[in-house]
Enzyme design. Structure first.
Site, PDB file in Angstrom:
ATOM      1  N   LYS A 188       0.856  -1.173   0.000  1.00 12.77           N
ATOM      2  CA  LYS A 188       0.000   0.000   0.000  1.00 12.77           C
ATOM      3  C   LYS A 188       0.897   1.230   0.000  1.00 12.77           C
ATOM      4  O   LYS A 188       1.707   1.422   0.902  1.00 12.77           O
ATOM      5  CB  LYS A 188      -0.871  -0.029   1.253  1.00 12.77           C
ATOM      6  CG  LYS A 188      -1.748   1.184   1.396  1.00 12.77           C
ATOM      7  CD  LYS A 188      -2.710   0.986   2.549  1.00 12.77           C
ATOM      8  CE  LYS A 188      -3.573   2.197   2.753  1.00 12.77           C
ATOM      9  NZ  LYS A 188      -4.472   2.021   3.891  1.00 12.77           N
ATOM     10  N   LYS A 241      -2.224  -1.503  -3.903  1.00  7.46           N
ATOM     11  CA  LYS A 241      -3.099  -0.350  -3.838  1.00  7.46           C
ATOM     12  C   LYS A 241      -2.289   0.937  -3.841  1.00  7.46           C
ATOM     13  O   LYS A 241      -1.321   0.996  -3.097  1.00  7.46           O
ATOM     14  CB  LYS A 241      -3.883  -0.482  -2.540  1.00  7.46           C
ATOM     15  CG  LYS A 241      -4.743   0.643  -2.167  1.00  7.46           C
ATOM     16  CD  LYS A 241      -5.320   0.351  -0.829  1.00  7.46           C
ATOM     17  CE  LYS A 241      -6.009   1.606  -0.386  1.00  7.46           C
ATOM     18  NZ  LYS A 241      -6.341   1.633   0.972  1.00  7.46           N
TER      19      LYS A 241
HETATM   20  C1  PBG Z   1      -7.324   2.798   5.607  1.00 14.65           C
HETATM   21  C2  PBG Z   1      -7.722   2.777   4.174  1.00 14.65           C
HETATM   22  C3  PBG Z   1      -7.608   3.813   3.245  1.00 14.65           C
HETATM   23  C4  PBG Z   1      -8.144   3.327   2.048  1.00 14.65           C
HETATM   24  C5  PBG Z   1      -8.581   2.028   2.290  1.00 14.65           C
HETATM   25  N1  PBG Z   1      -8.280   1.695   3.590  1.00 14.65           N
HETATM   26  C6  PBG Z   1      -7.143   5.205   3.428  1.00 14.65           C
HETATM   27  C7  PBG Z   1      -5.753   5.490   3.781  1.00 14.65           C
HETATM   28  O1  PBG Z   1      -4.866   4.664   3.897  1.00 14.65           O
HETATM   29  O2  PBG Z   1      -5.528   6.677   3.989  1.00 14.65           O
HETATM   30  C8  PBG Z   1      -8.244   4.089   0.763  1.00 14.65           C
HETATM   31  C9  PBG Z   1      -9.203   3.553  -0.238  1.00 14.65           C
HETATM   32  C10 PBG Z   1      -9.549   4.483  -1.341  1.00 14.65           C
HETATM   33  O3  PBG Z   1      -8.939   5.560  -1.509  1.00 14.65           O
HETATM   34  O4  PBG Z   1     -10.472   4.136  -2.095  1.00 14.65           O
HETATM   35  N2  PBG Z   1      -8.330   2.281   6.423  1.00 14.65           N
END
Ligand code: PBG
Length: 320
Positions: A188, A241
């Site tokens: 991520k 992601k």
């Molecule tokens: C954290 C989380 C995030 C997203 C999914 N899980 C936000 C982050 O890390 O700031 C982002 C998903 C998206 O932008 O569609 N719980």
């Protein structure tokens, strides 16, 4: 060229096909009843009360969508995210209600504290204003166990906190949920493309950012290390992601871990860009979305986490 002259032949030789069974639709659930609040920066995406989330999930199941990924907007936030493991919170109630209404739809829950903390960070903050990695693990485990108790098929730790996958695996096993799998957000990136999500989930950090624990966009070899760590700790599925800006990473992870189902998360900002351009008449949304989802599959993703899951499933059904 002879293979491109008619739709019949093009369809016959197409290497990558889309199947709604591989789609996962994210849902934002909150308290109340009959609530369906559209998120300004994500047209077509809503904060839903549990009853409305059940309707949305039922529609997903009817269209052949494989699963839903639940995020919660809690009634109460504090520094420790203490409502994350409350069996009466929106996510836990939604899991129970969706599993009852559509048992064959896979229900995945996001496990993170950022929606539950008043400061918007993914864990506890220590005396120096930094994320307390170790200290935050037990509350992640408690949240995951509470989701499993509600009936979640898979839990998806998304905070990228070191050791979170192993801690959750041990916690689930010890609580008698050895059958509940872990979809790890192994790779991520600290991305600008999460902007709209933070409105959707009310989870923008009130100070600082997530660059100390999410990955630097310049790194791909490190992604392989991150994925290996999570596999060693018991991740059943992996995820990359965001998706479109990281297709090279999707391919590398698939090649390095061919036997692990791999998800690609087409995130909020990626969705918002396509929506905005389509609303202006600058893009054909249907073609752009299906092309994008096809590219994720072509790069090696098995599951596609997408806010366009319902639309895409409808478009694919039209084409059939
Ligand atoms: C954290 C989380 C995030 C997203 C999914 N899980 C936000 C982050 O890390 O700031 C982002 C998903 C998206 O932008 O569609 N719980």
């Amino acid at each position: 060229m002879r293979l491109r002259t008619s739709e019949g032949v093009r369809r016959l030789v197409r290497e990558t096909r889309l199947d709604p069974a591989a789609f996962v639709l994210p849902l934002f659930v909150r308290g109340g009843e009959g609530v369906r609040d559209e998120i300004a920066s994500m047209p077509g995406v809503f904060q839903l009360s549990v009853d409305e989330a059940v309707r949305e999930a039922s529609e997903a199941a009817r269209l052949g969508v494989g699963g839903v990924l639940l995020f919660g907007i809690p009634g109460h936030k504090d520094a420790e995210g203490s409502s994350a493991d409350d069996d009466g919170e929106a996510v836990q109630r939604a899991v129970r209600a969706i599993k009852e209404a559509v048992p064959d739809l896979a229900v995945v829950t996001d496990v993170c504290l950022c929606e539950y903390t008043d400061h918007g960070h993914c864990g506890f903050i220590d005396g120096h204003g930094d994320l307390d990695l170790e200290g935050s693990l037990p509350q992640h485990v408690a949240a995951a166990v509470s989701h499993a108790r509600a009936g979640a098929d898979l839990v998806a730790p998304s905070s990228m906190i070191d050791g979170v996958v192993g801690a959750i695996r041990d916690g689930l096993d010890a609580a008698g949920y050895g059958h509940v799998g872990i979809l790890s957000y192994a790779v991520k990136y600290a991305s600008a493309f999460y902007g709209p999500f933070r409105d959707a989930a009310d989870s923008a950090p009130v100070f600082g950012d997530r660059r100390t624990h999410q990955m630097d966009p310049g790194n791909a070899r490190e992604a392989l290390r991150e994925a290996a760590l999570d596999v060693a700790q018991g991740a059943d599925l992996l995820m990359v992601k965001p998706a479109v800006a990281y297709l090279d990473v999707v391919r590398r992870i698939k090649d390095a871990f061919p036997d692990r189902p791999l998800g690609a998360y087409h995130v909020s900002g990626e969705y918002a860009m396509l929506k905005a351009a389509a609303e202006k008449g600058w893009l054909d949304e249907r073609r752009a979305v299906l092309e994008t989802l096809t590219s994720l599959r072509r790069a090696g993703a098995d599951l596609l986490i997408t806010y366009s899951a319902l639309d895409a499933a409808r478009w694919l059904a039209d084409e059939a």
